[in-house]
Design an enzyme around this catalytic site. Structure first.
Site, PDB file in Angstrom:
ATOM      1  N   TYR A 145       0.817  -1.221   0.000  1.00 36.39           N
ATOM      2  CA  TYR A 145       0.000   0.000   0.000  1.00 36.39           C
ATOM      3  C   TYR A 145       0.848   1.268   0.000  1.00 36.39           C
ATOM      4  O   TYR A 145       0.367   2.323  -0.384  1.00 36.39           O
ATOM      5  CB  TYR A 145      -0.935   0.025   1.215  1.00 36.39           C
ATOM      6  N   LYS A 195       3.186 -15.582   2.040  1.00 39.01           N
ATOM      7  CA  LYS A 195       3.162 -16.263   0.728  1.00 39.01           C
ATOM      8  C   LYS A 195       4.621 -16.582   0.403  1.00 39.01           C
ATOM      9  O   LYS A 195       5.193 -16.135  -0.608  1.00 39.01           O
ATOM     10  CB  LYS A 195       2.504 -15.326  -0.299  1.00 39.01           C
ATOM     11  N   ASP A 227      -3.211 -18.378   0.762  1.00 35.06           N
ATOM     12  CA  ASP A 227      -4.316 -19.044   0.060  1.00 35.06           C
ATOM     13  C   ASP A 227      -4.882 -20.178   0.917  1.00 35.06           C
ATOM     14  O   ASP A 227      -6.104 -20.370   1.000  1.00 35.06           O
ATOM     15  CB  ASP A 227      -3.876 -19.541  -1.328  1.00 35.06           C
ATOM     16  N   ASP A 251      -5.767  -7.047   5.261  1.00 34.66           N
ATOM     17  CA  ASP A 251      -6.942  -6.309   4.814  1.00 34.66           C
ATOM     18  C   ASP A 251      -8.029  -7.289   4.370  1.00 34.66           C
ATOM     19  O   ASP A 251      -9.195  -7.208   4.766  1.00 34.66           O
ATOM     20  CB  ASP A 251      -6.518  -5.392   3.636  1.00 34.66           C
ATOM     21  N   ASP A 255     -11.478  -9.077   6.822  1.00 33.30           N
ATOM     22  CA  ASP A 255     -12.867  -8.974   6.359  1.00 33.30           C
ATOM     23  C   ASP A 255     -13.501 -10.356   6.207  1.00 33.30           C
ATOM     24  O   ASP A 255     -14.678 -10.547   6.512  1.00 33.30           O
ATOM     25  CB  ASP A 255     -12.944  -8.229   5.020  1.00 33.30           C
TER      26      ASP A 255
END
Ligand code: NAD
Length: 365
Positions: A145, A195, A227, A251, A255
């Site tokens: 970001y 990852k 994943d 992020d 959620d």
């Protein structure tokens, strides 16, 4: 009695002031019961601040925050301010600025699914029976970001967009320490999500987590690829207690975890800065949801996310875990007795108002 702890109270827009009033009353009860003293400092923020002062985060508000020990935040924004230029919109101009100004690098989002509310979860009942409580710690100031270069440009007759993922060892170390310290106050199990089969960033992330973990031999550290984590949360949510991950993954996964509980009005959050003195950490505490314009002004919003945000403030900024647990238990007791606001009511239960829910939780304190 010790010096009063200063709390900047930024209620904001929509349901913000309605739910904030309940959280402040709960904190006042805690202060009486546990013999401490709080100095509440209300300040304008968000759309209402734009209307009254022309700025979403007036300098007076920022000053009040700087002089306080923690910020209790409601939520900001709504249809009235949606057409402002993006940098002036309440969330960007107030919330993101506060996070940056105070260097709030860790976002803590609990996903709480109480046994009485498992019907609200979109998961099959046998997967969530008995409920679950997972805490997701997301790194908030690094990664994709914020890395440079971040640009869209023309190259060889084609438009290309570039985002850069950067993490410094020191950024990973500070969130790793925080995660291991929090693990010690929970089940002493920490799952780090990365990852590492593809990303250089994740190799560094994993190596740092392992090395810092050596200093916390009492905490069991596991690594999951992102994943796989996304799948395991749905398959077996009850097998998780504490997650730590970088900005982008956090992020998305926080959620996903929130959705598994099915009730946004129940979920608090904390954004923490550095350890200032001993266990004291400056932090901003707010509900996970927004200003809920569809129900604002009706007195029917669920105040629990705001109340649990206040209990996170007691725990993480003020080190008052006894008071914090008291609030969490009171919420559980009120739910256990069958009290429900509209968002969590099942078809055969009667919904109560924001005020009534607040007073039932106070009674349970
Ligand atoms: P929202 O979270 O405000 O609402 C989504 C749904 O959840 C609505 O149906 C709402 O009624 C319900 N809901 C949310 N909190 C609730 C509560 N405490 N009790 C009962 N029901 C609740 O999300 P949105 O509709 O996408 O956004 C509305 C406004 O809020 C927008 O202007 C957005 O920019 C802003 N927003 C602010 C923040 C923040 O300040 N941190 C976060 C998200 C959205």
């Amino acid at each position: 009695m010790a010096k009063a702890l200063k709390v900047a109270v930024l209620s904001g827009d929509g349901i913000g002031p309605e739910v904030m009033a309940e959280a402040v009353e709960i904190l006042e009860c805690c202060a009486r019961l546990d013999d401490f003293s709080l100095d509440f400092r209300p300040a304008l923020v968000g759309g209402i601040a734009i209307d009254k002062t022309g700025k979403a985060l007036p300098s007076e508000t920022l000053k009040i925050c700087e002089e306080s020990d923690a910020i209790l935040f409601g939520s900001v924004g709504g249809p009235k301010w949606e057409n402002l230029p993006p940098p002036e919109q309440p969330e960007r101009a107030a919330l993101l600025r506060l996070r940056k100004h105070f260097g709030l690098f860790a976002n803590l989002r609990p996903a709480l699914c109480m046994p009485e509310l498992v019907a609200a979860s979109p998961l099959r009942p046998d997967l969530v029976e008995g409920g679950f409580e997972i805490l997701c710690i997301r790194e908030l100031t690094g990664g994709l970001y914020f890395g440079q270069p971040k640009v869209t440009r023309e190259e060889e007759g084609e438009t290309i967009a570039i985002d850069t993922m950067v993490y410094r060892r020191s950024e990973i170390e500070r969130i790793a320490h925080l995660a291991f310290q929090i693990a010690r106050s929970r089940k002493r199990e920490l799952v780090s999500v990365d990852k590492a089969n593809v990303l250089e960033n994740s190799l560094l992330w994993r190596a740092v987590l392992k090395r810092i973990g050596d200093a916390y031999p009492d905490v069991r550290l596991n690594h999951l690829l992102v994943d796989n984590a996304a799948m395991q949360f749905i398959k077996a949510p009850r097998s998780f207690d504490l997650i730590v991950t970088e900005n982008l993954f956090g992020d998305i996964l926080s959620d996903e975890l929130a959705m598994l509980t099915g009730s946004i009005g129940m979920l608090p959050s904390a954004s923490l800065g550095s350890d200032l003195r001993g266990h004291f950490r400056f932090g901003l505490y707010e509900p996970s949801g927004g200003t809920a314009p569809d129900i604002a002004g009706k007195g029917i919003a669920n105040p629990i996310a705001q109340i649990l945000s206040a209990s996170m403030m007691l725990r993480y900024s003020f080190g008052m875990s006894v008071s914090a647990s008291r609030v969490e238990q009171a919420v559980k007791r009120a739910i256990g007795k069958g009290y429900r606001t509209l968002d969590i009511a099942s078809p055969n239960t009667k919904a109560i108002s924001t005020r009534e829910m607040g007073s039932q939780i106070r009674a349970a304190l």
